[in-house]
Structure formats: structure tokens, C-alpha cells
Write a protein that holds these residues in place. Sequence first.
Motif, PDB file in Angstrom:
ATOM      1  N   THR A   1      -6.916   6.229  -4.301  1.00 28.47           N
ATOM      2  CA  THR A   1      -6.198   6.096  -3.034  1.00 28.47           C
ATOM      3  C   THR A   1      -7.089   5.481  -1.964  1.00 28.47           C
ATOM      4  O   THR A   1      -6.667   4.598  -1.207  1.00 28.47           O
ATOM      5  CB  THR A   1      -5.687   7.468  -2.564  1.00 28.47           C
TER       6      THR A   1
ATOM      7  N   TYR B   1      -6.506   1.713   0.076  1.00 26.00           N
ATOM      8  CA  TYR B   1      -6.474   1.459   1.518  1.00 26.00           C
ATOM      9  C   TYR B   1      -7.720   0.737   2.022  1.00 26.00           C
ATOM     10  O   TYR B   1      -7.728   0.227   3.145  1.00 26.00           O
ATOM     11  CB  TYR B   1      -6.269   2.771   2.278  1.00 26.00           C
TER      12      TYR B   1
ATOM     13  N   TYR C   1       1.106   4.008  -2.934  1.00 26.95           N
ATOM     14  CA  TYR C   1       0.699   5.378  -2.592  1.00 26.95           C
ATOM     15  C   TYR C   1       1.815   6.377  -2.906  1.00 26.95           C
ATOM     16  O   TYR C   1       1.554   7.463  -3.438  1.00 26.95           O
ATOM     17  CB  TYR C   1       0.321   5.453  -1.114  1.00 26.95           C
ATOM     18  N   ARG C   2       3.059   6.038  -2.576  1.00 30.80           N
ATOM     19  CA  ARG C   2       4.172   6.945  -2.874  1.00 30.80           C
ATOM     20  C   ARG C   2       4.265   7.223  -4.365  1.00 30.80           C
ATOM     21  O   ARG C   2       4.440   8.366  -4.788  1.00 30.80           O
ATOM     22  CB  ARG C   2       5.488   6.346  -2.375  1.00 30.80           C
TER      23      ARG C   2
ATOM     24  N   THR D   1       1.236   9.316  -5.621  1.00 33.03           N
ATOM     25  CA  THR D   1       1.301  10.701  -5.176  1.00 33.03           C
ATOM     26  C   THR D   1       2.364  11.479  -5.938  1.00 33.03           C
ATOM     27  O   THR D   1       2.155  12.638  -6.317  1.00 33.03           O
ATOM     28  CB  THR D   1       1.592  10.758  -3.670  1.00 33.03           C
TER      29      THR D   1
ATOM     30  N   GLN E   1       0.829  -1.200   0.000  1.00 37.20           N
ATOM     31  CA  GLN E   1       0.000   0.000   0.000  1.00 37.20           C
ATOM     32  C   GLN E   1       0.866   1.253   0.000  1.00 37.20           C
ATOM     33  O   GLN E   1       0.621   2.200  -0.770  1.00 37.20           O
ATOM     34  CB  GLN E   1      -0.921   0.012   1.223  1.00 37.20           C
ATOM     35  N   GLU E   2       1.881   1.275   0.843  1.00 39.70           N
ATOM     36  CA  GLU E   2       2.740   2.451   0.940  1.00 39.70           C
ATOM     37  C   GLU E   2       3.516   2.687  -0.350  1.00 39.70           C
ATOM     38  O   GLU E   2       3.669   3.834  -0.789  1.00 39.70           O
ATOM     39  CB  GLU E   2       3.696   2.304   2.125  1.00 39.70           C
TER      40      GLU E   2
END
Length: 215
Positions: free
Chosen positions: A178, A182, A161-162, A165, A157-158
Motif C-alpha cells: 500500500t 501511494y 487500494y479498495r 483492502t 490508486q483508490e
Amino acid sequence: MTLHPATCTAFEGMRRIASGSPKQVARAVKRAHDRAGGAPILVFDDATSRPVEFDLRGSVDDVLARLAHDGTHDGSGVAGTADTESGATDAADTAGVALARGRGRPKLGVVAREVTLLPRHWEWLNAQPGGASVVLRRLVESARLAGSDKERMRQAQEAAYRFMTAIGGNLPDYEEATRALYANDRARFESMTDGWPGDVRAHARKLAAAAFCEP
């Protein structure tokens, strides 16, 4: 010394220009950088999506020479030499311990410690096949593996997301994508990213894939 990841991916604007080892990607990034009027170039660690930076001064050979001097996480360069030597020492130490123990049944490393439970817990454990110790080991191992799955999902997930973004924050349905990431909603995530540029969409979905696996 800067350590680079085992693999990474470079984007020029919304277009993926290279993916592979740092050496492969740095070569493509240098060539794109030297072209006039190109879109901004971003390089991402494939495992974490953290930014990767190359020193692009000089020629392609200069860039690759500095990269070889820096080393990478996958065991190349100076850092890799240190890891190899450490691994050899550990292996030798392990072999020495095995020889000192001699022949016979190997020890499993079981450690006896006090466990405090309520009477009904002991009754249930003792009624299980194999007894309390076997059941407790099995429960602990199951919980450990479940924790590893959750950590893997969190890292995926991280990473997704990075990347999203950094490169897609202004793309349509970014916020909804997003939320779906999550919420562990693969179908909605794919729906919200359908309209994204092909290379960005493919990379985002690849990063997010592990986040949607059932633990």
C-alpha cells in the motif's frame, strides 16, 4: 433501480472466477453461490473496485432477468434507453444550431475576459510566438491535461487500494504494498505483491498500472 458497471470481476476467496459484463459475471457467481461449502464471493467494479451486488434468488435465468431489468452503466437496459434518447436530442439541437449559423468560418467559442497580470508577465507573453492569447491558451490546456493525468492516477490508486483492502488486507506485505502504491514506486509494489495468490496479484497490478504512469 440498481445500475451495474460496464464490466466487473468476481473472486471466490482468492480465486478469480469470472470477469466481463455483469451478465457473464452474475452467471458464474450464481453457480458458485449454489455450490455448498464455497469460499466467500466478492464482486468488484473494474473501474472503481467498489462492490457489486447481484440478487441471487431463484434460478440463473431469474438472476439474469432481474439484471436485465436493472440495466447497466454501459448503455444496456432501461438506463441505456434514456441515455440514447437524450443523446439523440442533443445531436439534433446541435445540428439545428449549426444550420442557423449558416455557411462560413465556424466560430471557435472564444470568450473575451479581462486578465490581470504584472507588467513583466505581459512583457514575457507578448514576446512569445503567437502573442499573449495563443500562449495563455496553450498554458491553460497544458495545465488542464496535467490535472487530468493526476486525477487518473488518483483514481487508479483508490481502485487498487479498495480491492487490496477488501480481499488482501491479511496478505503478507500488504501494508508495504500500500505504501509503495501511494509512493508511485512500481518496483517495490511488485516486489511486495510477488508472494500473493496469482489471481489477486494480477488483478491488483492491473488496477494499479495507471497509478504508476508518469503524468
